[in-house]
Design a protein around this motif. Sequence first.
Motif, PDB file in Angstrom:
ATOM      1  N   THR B  10       0.859  -1.176   0.000  1.00  0.00           N
ATOM      2  CA  THR B  10       0.000   0.000   0.000  1.00  0.00           C
ATOM      3  C   THR B  10       0.902   1.234   0.000  1.00  0.00           C
ATOM      4  O   THR B  10       1.651   1.447   0.944  1.00  0.00           O
ATOM      5  N   PRO B  11       0.861   2.021  -1.067  1.00  0.00           N
ATOM      6  CA  PRO B  11       1.764   3.176  -1.127  1.00  0.00           C
ATOM      7  C   PRO B  11       1.462   4.178  -0.020  1.00  0.00           C
ATOM      8  O   PRO B  11       0.298   4.423   0.303  1.00  0.00           O
ATOM      9  N   GLN B  12       2.531   4.714   0.568  1.00  0.00           N
ATOM     10  CA  GLN B  12       2.375   5.779   1.564  1.00  0.00           C
ATOM     11  C   GLN B  12       3.411   6.848   1.256  1.00  0.00           C
ATOM     12  O   GLN B  12       4.537   6.537   0.889  1.00  0.00           O
ATOM     13  N   PRO B  13       3.022   8.112   1.394  1.00  0.00           N
ATOM     14  CA  PRO B  13       4.013   9.159   1.132  1.00  0.00           C
ATOM     15  C   PRO B  13       5.113   9.149   2.190  1.00  0.00           C
ATOM     16  O   PRO B  13       4.845   8.892   3.368  1.00  0.00           O
ATOM     17  N   ILE B  14       6.344   9.400   1.766  1.00  0.00           N
ATOM     18  CA  ILE B  14       7.430   9.615   2.725  1.00  0.00           C
ATOM     19  C   ILE B  14       7.665  11.117   2.910  1.00  0.00           C
ATOM     20  O   ILE B  14       8.498  11.525   3.710  1.00  0.00           O
ATOM     21  N   GLY B  15       6.916  11.929   2.177  1.00  0.00           N
ATOM     22  CA  GLY B  15       7.036  13.380   2.274  1.00  0.00           C
ATOM     23  C   GLY B  15       6.341  14.013   1.082  1.00  0.00           C
ATOM     24  O   GLY B  15       5.637  13.319   0.335  1.00  0.00           O
ATOM     25  N   PHE B  16       6.524  15.327   0.940  1.00  0.00           N
ATOM     26  CA  PHE B  16       5.867  16.063  -0.147  1.00  0.00           C
ATOM     27  C   PHE B  16       6.854  16.979  -0.855  1.00  0.00           C
ATOM     28  O   PHE B  16       7.824  17.444  -0.259  1.00  0.00           O
ATOM     29  N   PHE B  44       9.193  13.478   5.737  1.00  0.00           N
ATOM     30  CA  PHE B  44       8.663  13.459   7.107  1.00  0.00           C
ATOM     31  C   PHE B  44       9.800  13.152   8.087  1.00  0.00           C
ATOM     32  O   PHE B  44      10.630  12.264   7.811  1.00  0.00           O
ATOM     33  N   PRO B  45       9.814  13.861   9.221  1.00  0.00           N
ATOM     34  CA  PRO B  45      10.905  13.656  10.186  1.00  0.00           C
ATOM     35  C   PRO B  45      11.070  12.198  10.607  1.00  0.00           C
ATOM     36  O   PRO B  45      12.181  11.754  10.899  1.00  0.00           O
ATOM     37  N   GLU B  46       9.989  11.429  10.606  1.00  0.00           N
ATOM     38  CA  GLU B  46      10.109  10.019  11.005  1.00  0.00           C
ATOM     39  C   GLU B  46      10.992   9.198  10.058  1.00  0.00           C
ATOM     40  O   GLU B  46      11.446   8.107  10.415  1.00  0.00           O
ATOM     41  N   ASN B 111      18.295  19.354   7.467  1.00  0.00           N
ATOM     42  CA  ASN B 111      17.538  18.382   8.253  1.00  0.00           C
ATOM     43  C   ASN B 111      16.820  17.414   7.308  1.00  0.00           C
ATOM     44  O   ASN B 111      17.478  16.738   6.528  1.00  0.00           O
ATOM     45  N   SER B 112      15.504  17.367   7.350  1.00  0.00           N
ATOM     46  CA  SER B 112      14.828  16.418   6.468  1.00  0.00           C
ATOM     47  C   SER B 112      14.270  17.095   5.216  1.00  0.00           C
ATOM     48  O   SER B 112      13.351  16.563   4.579  1.00  0.00           O
ATOM     49  N   SER B 113      14.820  18.254   4.863  1.00  0.00           N
ATOM     50  CA  SER B 113      14.457  18.926   3.614  1.00  0.00           C
ATOM     51  C   SER B 113      15.617  18.851   2.634  1.00  0.00           C
ATOM     52  O   SER B 113      16.731  19.263   2.956  1.00  0.00           O
ATOM     53  N   LEU B 114      15.331  18.332   1.456  1.00  0.00           N
ATOM     54  CA  LEU B 114      16.351  18.250   0.412  1.00  0.00           C
ATOM     55  C   LEU B 114      16.057  19.328  -0.628  1.00  0.00           C
ATOM     56  O   LEU B 114      15.002  19.294  -1.281  1.00  0.00           O
TER      57      LEU B 114
END
Lengths: 155, 155
Positions: B10-16, B44-46, B111-114
Amino acid sequence: MTEALVPMFTPQPIGFVRSPFKDAAAVPKGLGAKHEEEGVLNIFPEFDLGLADIEGYSHLIVLWAFDRSEGFDLMVTPPSDSRPHGVFSTRSPRRPNPIGLTVVELLRRENSSLHVRGVDMLDGTPILDIKPYLSSIPSEILRRGWLAEAESRKG
Amino acid sequence: MTEALVPMFTPQPIGFVRSPFKDAAAVPKGLGAKHEEEGVLNIFPEFDLGLADIEGYSHLIVLWAFDRSEGFDLMVTPPSDSRPHGVFSTRSPRRPNPIGLTVVELLRRENSSLHVRGVDMLDGTPILDIKPYLSSIPSEILRRGWLAEAESRKG
């Protein structure tokens, strides 16, 4: 925006891979691994029309499902190194969305079967998508991170 | 083997994606389209740990969902040509599995932004996966099918 608000698709196979690799241990992995084995992308006849003009491409991007992998790890130690790396810095099968990507050379098409070179998928792997390989990043500007470092340590 | 027997994820986003493109009409398309716009992959930070060592790569493969596309067509007439082609010979959003692929240049990580160059996704696009871009097909052996033909017709 939360995950629950995101409309997502339900993956469905468009076909299956025929490959010489019956289990993961058989797939060449790690530094210097060559992917030159031939295989077949057997696309379901109902998607046959979607393959129109694909013969014109020398290389294809195949997206597929790691259907024999469950769960994911954020840190993994890949076969090419003795050190752990973030999963998104690797090609590990244990990913949040278990989608694999392989670039293959198209050898020939027979109806809805694409004979290709360079498979690294297991036999029976579900295929999600095929896209044309359109352009390359010139090798002189490509940086390959920890993989290049691992190579130089072993070299 | 039938489709019903295939265990799929089931696809889930890892971020946007944060991108300057608010709708599909704004994205450069067709022959000679340049993808040099900057954007941000907000993971996402997780999943932050999964980005470890990603800074070492100059280019990343981003897999994402065409979340504003519904259904698919087996034959499509892309912006780069006046003739129809099989969907798997194109980058059309209307695909059996609506997964998009973009190669971006990694500018920096915060951080978690590329922060990346070369986005062609719409603002708010769900990200499915990030993979390192490891090697290129040499341009001298790459054949680009109908796209090369369309270019020469217009040239």
